[in-house]
Design an enzyme around this catalytic site. Sequence first.
Site, PDB file in Angstrom:
ATOM      1  N   GLY A  79       6.071  -6.499  -2.475  1.00  0.00           N
ATOM      2  CA  GLY A  79       4.796  -5.606  -3.172  1.00  0.00           C
ATOM      3  C   GLY A  79       5.083  -4.291  -2.785  1.00  0.00           C
TER       4      GLY A  79
ATOM      5  N   GLU B 231       1.457   0.182  -2.684  1.00  0.00           N
ATOM      6  CA  GLU B 231       0.993   1.069  -1.854  1.00  0.00           C
ATOM      7  C   GLU B 231       2.051   1.742  -0.910  1.00  0.00           C
ATOM      8  OE1 GLU B 231      -3.308  -0.522  -0.236  1.00  0.00           O
ATOM      9  OE2 GLU B 231      -2.126  -2.209  -0.885  1.00  0.00           O
TER      10      GLU B 231
END
Length: 727
Positions: free
Chosen positions: A691, A694
């Site tokens: 992921g 962020e």
Amino acid sequence: MTAIGKPLDRVDGNVKTTGAARFAAEHFYPGLTHAALVHSTVSRGRITTLHTDKARAVPGVITVLTHLNAPALKPAPKPRLLNLALWFSGTSVNYLQSDEVHWEGEPIAVVIAETSAAAREAAALVHAEYSVVNSVVDFAAAEEDAQPQPNNPIFPRGAKKGDAEAALAAAPVTLDLRYTTPPHNHNALELHATTAVWDGDRLTVHDATQSIDWFRTHLALRFGIPMTNVRVLAPFVGGAFGGKFAMWPGTVLAVLAARAIGRPVRLVLSREAVYRTVGGRTPSIQRVALGADRAGKLTALVHTSITRTGRVGGYSEPVTSQSQHLYAAENILVRHDVVQLDLLPNTFMRAPGEAIGTFALESAIDELACELGIDPIELRLRNEPAVNPIDGKKKFSHRMLYEAYTLGAERFGWYERNPQPRSMRDGRWLVGMGVATAYHPALTLPANVTVRLSADGSVLVRCGFQEMGMGAATVQAQIAADALGVPFEAVRVEYGDSALPMGPTAGGSPQTASVGASVVQACEELKRSLKIMARKTGGEGYEAILRRANVPHVEARVGSETRLGRIAGRARFLVPFGRDNQRWVRAASGVQFCEVRVDAETGETRVSRWVGVFDIGRVINPKTAASQMRGGIVMGLGLALAEETLIDPRTGRIMNPSLAEYHVPVHADIPPIDVSFLDDPDPTMPLGIVGGGEVSVTGVGAAVANAVYHATGKRVRDLPITLDKLL
């Protein structure tokens, strides 16, 4: 693999660049009306009188809704661990249901008119009188009132190993430092907007949301209708970064207004209204204390934080999250404290916690390196842990910081620098170089999908996930293409609609791995079905098998949309989530290298060069992933050098609620950004994906601050780094 790992263009690129994509405020319905909010001008109190006559007299005004005439609305549901959707409310306020005011800027009325101009004109004419109650709005003054945050499994209040304070007192080398960060506000390109349409007790909502399914659940509860009666559409979202994660007043009041007048309503928040009704990032006061021996071995690490929540909502910020995992200190203490203020509740903002927590921790590590005379990279590597430092047990599912530092230092030319502060110059510019570690936890969420393979060879993937500009539909098409062994061009993805199978929220960087895991599972079921079919009918290849069987298509489904199916889906998530949390520490990580130039006379600071190396597991699409990384770095540069929400400590009013006064980076502020990936799959994550949404904003603030110190010899421990702090 023929699609995964390729830098393919976005499948929605054409409709976005040609203007064919329609966003939440671009949907027309017959009889469409327009709404505008009226905001409170006090931080706490009660409305004694509302003057609306002038507003009602404006030509085109249909009505003005206030607490005196608004339809009934159910209160916001209370959060429960087993239903994450109930954590979705931005505040606990039941809007327009009482005369009470909870923060400066709270909506106290909604004007509905035939045109947006009339609605705005009338909203400016509504005047309220108040009985004011004493409020607490000054974060700095409330520091002494901070209390340990409530403990729960999602937002733990802290952790400890050994006696860090005693070890700190006994350490040969110690630092005990204070860092602060200001509030930040969301500034997505697309303003928050809602178009709401009622048809009896059925509701259709077009909204700029990053949580379609949770959004639908919340609206059903607030308006007392079955969830199946609510349809939420958000195929295109023009940026979100956490600001469109929760349910804020604008959306609820647009739906309430549409119910009140029996006509479709569109409500588009002004930029100022976004600041006054949509939460932003909390300010923080942080203490980082480090104890070490002369060789740089950490014997104590203390990281504590004070953040704020609102009296009517807000979430504790996990500021010290990364400090539990990054360094092998013998004794560790991390703790979160909070103060409750009479302000709009804070909310998630890209890499909540880690974005500002890494600023303090990674700045302090750099200060310790300078104190010891050790290269900052070498100091970090000397304290690189083999297992999770806080418990000494859990393994890292994937950790390649050594490789990231090695590659990044080479690409940046780190070891060519003179390590002495203020030693490098280019004319009037003082040149400095800084480095910091990036870190963000990884997780997955439940995702339901269907995959349909047709006799013409085309594939349709359906899932109600969100596309906020990161290329989500593109990467899911790549995953499906390789899972089935078909060309990428043969795959079409439907998304952004609650009528589709339930997708995960796009918050916490879980979406690609979560949806991808279900897509692969569905594709495997499809192949098993086709294999069984081929035994009966013969034929080689999908198209031939389906033609011989005289079947137009075959479909596989993962997950169920029934109530029991959703409960099972939550169990499917929570059971392995709890089990794996006992075994693994999962995270995306990376290294940020920064070069700055600071004018020796004026203090003007320019970031002149950037290199980022990231470990986000397998990279599905290096083009879209690199864009994500660069976007996060740009956002981090705003955090480091410019962004600051100014709140009047007397009234609680935001004093710079627009892009004219709240400064974000523009093109001229951004240097060339060199992004690299290690592209090594995490064996414990679906498809090896960790992921990357962020992680790239983390570490940026510290890298800039460390580079500024190297250039000038001045430490700035209070963001943003503005020129007045360098003169």
